[in-house]
Design a protein around this motif. Structure first.
Motif, PDB file in Angstrom:
ATOM      1  N   VAL A  23       7.403 118.757  62.375  1.00 39.91           N
ATOM      2  CA  VAL A  23       6.752 120.048  61.771  1.00 39.91           C
ATOM      3  C   VAL A  23       6.807 121.094  62.512  1.00 39.91           C
ATOM      4  N   GLU A  59       8.493 124.678  61.544  1.00 38.89           N
ATOM      5  CA  GLU A  59       7.876 125.829  61.715  1.00 38.89           C
ATOM      6  C   GLU A  59       8.270 127.002  62.397  1.00 38.89           C
ATOM      7  N   GLN A  60       8.814 126.342  63.648  1.00 35.88           N
ATOM      8  CA  GLN A  60       9.462 127.313  64.724  1.00 35.88           C
ATOM      9  C   GLN A  60      10.786 128.011  64.007  1.00 35.88           C
ATOM     10  N   ASN A 107      11.540 128.384  60.858  1.00 39.34           N
ATOM     11  CA  ASN A 107      11.077 129.182  59.809  1.00 39.34           C
ATOM     12  C   ASN A 107      10.601 130.328  60.243  1.00 39.34           C
ATOM     13  N   SER A 108      10.172 130.638  61.261  1.00 38.09           N
ATOM     14  CA  SER A 108       9.694 131.787  61.532  1.00 38.09           C
ATOM     15  C   SER A 108      10.811 132.969  61.705  1.00 38.09           C
ATOM     16  N   LEU A 134       8.123 127.131  53.016  1.00 45.82           N
ATOM     17  CA  LEU A 134       8.292 125.693  53.512  1.00 45.82           C
ATOM     18  C   LEU A 134       7.239 124.890  53.407  1.00 45.82           C
ATOM     19  N   HIS A 154      -1.353 122.056  59.246  1.00 49.89           N
ATOM     20  CA  HIS A 154      -0.029 122.590  58.888  1.00 49.89           C
ATOM     21  C   HIS A 154       0.126 122.483  57.278  1.00 49.89           C
TER      22      HIS A 154
END
Length: 485
Positions: free
Chosen positions: A173, A177-178, A180-181, A187, A209
């Motif tokens: 996760v 997320e990293q 997807n930044s 997401l 999250h």
């Protein structure tokens, strides 16, 4: 003798010069037939009207004429928009294909503390950590996940019991997320868990999250505990407590449940539905067993045939319709998926009912050991020793090698319902899929002989029943429109 008919024969009224669009038809009960076009729109006609229509003898003053025109079964001189509208609807149905793979399933562990006899995964005991995914494998899988062109990415954690390897979920996760930044995808995360080992730390992480929870609930306590045994014989109690705890932390709508129909379930359909109603779920997916994993080894899959399941399903559907009549909104979710295909221009993306087959191009599975499978069922088939649908490994193969592999493209091409034997002629082809994994498991062939296919028999029977119900009851049609939308 003249070579040509008299000129008057070619000067027929406009109403007699309509053009037939491409369509298929199939008999329902009595003298009724259902017609479907390329966009999946349907119309039910008496046999006599169908006969006149096909022979170009249907008058434009007939009440069925305008229905056939509005739903693009015929084109005439009254408008030149019909073909363009039909083409637009077909494009809308197929739009999901351009996005390619949106659902990415990561099997983070095969370990499980349950011993369900119908388990389709071939789970391993709790202490066998060799069946856990590593961070290295997860990192390689994530690199493939974000190669997908889809603007929406859903990562679903499965097992076994995925919470037995929660630290890896936490890692994935964070890394997703990293990544997807900069990727800026829509997401989403889902954990598929029996909730037996969930705790406040896990739930707080899920809340922070925005992670969804999907769990299993087979029905009331006696049935659930029999279907899903664990050493303490309290599977149901833990599941219900986990549902309530998760709802309190995450929100009611963030927790869903799924049941599986065993032989014992067949006589308890209404009790199972009552359990879901009592626990305030908005609907239920009345799901049959699949021919994989321990469901085959323990002969659970062979415990009942498709006709017995259909009796169970239709009794449950009738009960759910009656609940709605009495003012209690509640859905049967498989019917809802089919009705979306029947009554709207949109494709819900349910893998088993997609054509081309949804394997790989809609969903893909990254196994704990790095092997990549074309679907969740393909992974289950591999656990039985058949790796037909293994399309690569995250450590050994590139994105192109995996998703352009013959192991993926061959079954998709061969089982495409639009050209598969019998499927191509079937009126229900717009609503159905071809499910090459199911047919490989049951008939050792991607396409399978449709007259012997439980998949075909089950779905065709449901399609016909849903259409008949809507034709016979305006109330049910209105209800089904709500489900579809």
């Amino acid at each position: 003798m003249t070579k040509f008919a008299p000129l008057a024969e070619f000067r027929k009224p406009v109403e007699a010069t309509y053009q037939l669009a491409f369509f298929r038809f199939s008999p329902l009960e009595g003298d009724r037939y259902v017609l479907t076009n390329q966009a999946g729109e349907y119309l039910v006609l008496p046999r006599s009207v169908l006969s006149s229509f096909i022979r170009h003898e249907l008058s434009s003053s007939d009440s069925y004429y305008s229905r056939l025109r509005h739903r693009h079964f015929l084109f005439d001189a009254s408008s030149n928009l019909g073909k363009a509208l039909l083409a637009n609807k077909v494009r809308t149905k197929a739009k999901r294909l351009e996005n390619f793979t949106s659902l990415h399933i990561m099997v983070v562990s095969l370990r499980c503390e349950h011993s369900c006899p119908y388990c389709q995964v071939s789970r391993q005991s709790e202490d066998r950590s060799a069946f856990d995914m590593t961070e290295e494998t997860a990192e390689k899988a994530l690199a493939l996940v974000f190669r997908s062109p889809s603007p929406s990415i859903k990562i679903e954690f499965q097992g076994g019991e995925p919470l037995l390897n929660f630290e890896l979920i936490r890692y994935v996760v964070g890394r997703a997320e990293q990544i997807n930044s900069s990727e800026q995808r829509d997401l989403q995360f889902v954990i598929t868990t029996n909730l037996a080992v969930v705790d406040n730390t896990i739930l707080e992480f899920c809340r922070l999250h925005d992670i969804l929870i999907s769990t299993s609930l087979d029905g009331p306590a006696d049935l659930h505990n029999a279907n899903r045994p664990r050493p303490s014989r309290n599977s149901y109690e833990l599941a219900v407590a986990g549902i309530q705890k998760a709802r309190k932390v995450l929100g009611h709508e963030r927790v869903s449940a799924l049941m599986t129909t065993t032989k014992t379930s067949l006589s308890k359909g209404r009790q199972i539905i009552d359990e879901y109603v009592q626990l305030q779920f908005p609907g239920i997916f009345l799901r049959p067993l699949s021919p994989y994993g321990f469901a085959i080894k323990t002969k659970s899959y062979a415990a009942y045939d498709v006709d017995r399941w259909l009796d169970f399903y239709f009794d449950g559907l009738e009960y759910i319709i009656d609940l709605n009549r009495r003012g209690l909104p509640f859905k049967e979710l498989y019917a809802s998926t089919i009705l979306t295909k029947m009554l709207t221009p949109f494709e819900p993306g349910y893998v088993d009912l997609m054509s081309p087959a949804g394997i790989g191009i809609s969903a893909v599975v990254y196994n704990y050991d790095g092997d990549v499978y074309a679907s969740d069922e393909a992974r289950m088939l591999a656990e039985m020793g058949d790796k037909t649908f293994r399309i690569g490994n995250v450590h050994d193969n590139s994105y192109h090698e995996i998703f352009a592999s013959d192991a993926l493209l061959d079954p998709i091409e061969q089982s495409f319902a639009g050209s598969a034997p019998m499927c191509s002629e079937c009126a229900f082809e717009p609503y159905c899929g071809s499910d090459p994994v199911f047919h490989m498991a049951t008939q050792r062939d991607f396409v399978g002989l449709k007259t012997r296919s439980a998949f075909c028999h089950r779905n065709m029977t449901i399609f016909k029943r849903l259409i008949s119900l809507m034709e016979d009851s305006p109330m049910i049609r209105e209800l089904f429109l709500q489900w579809a939308n």
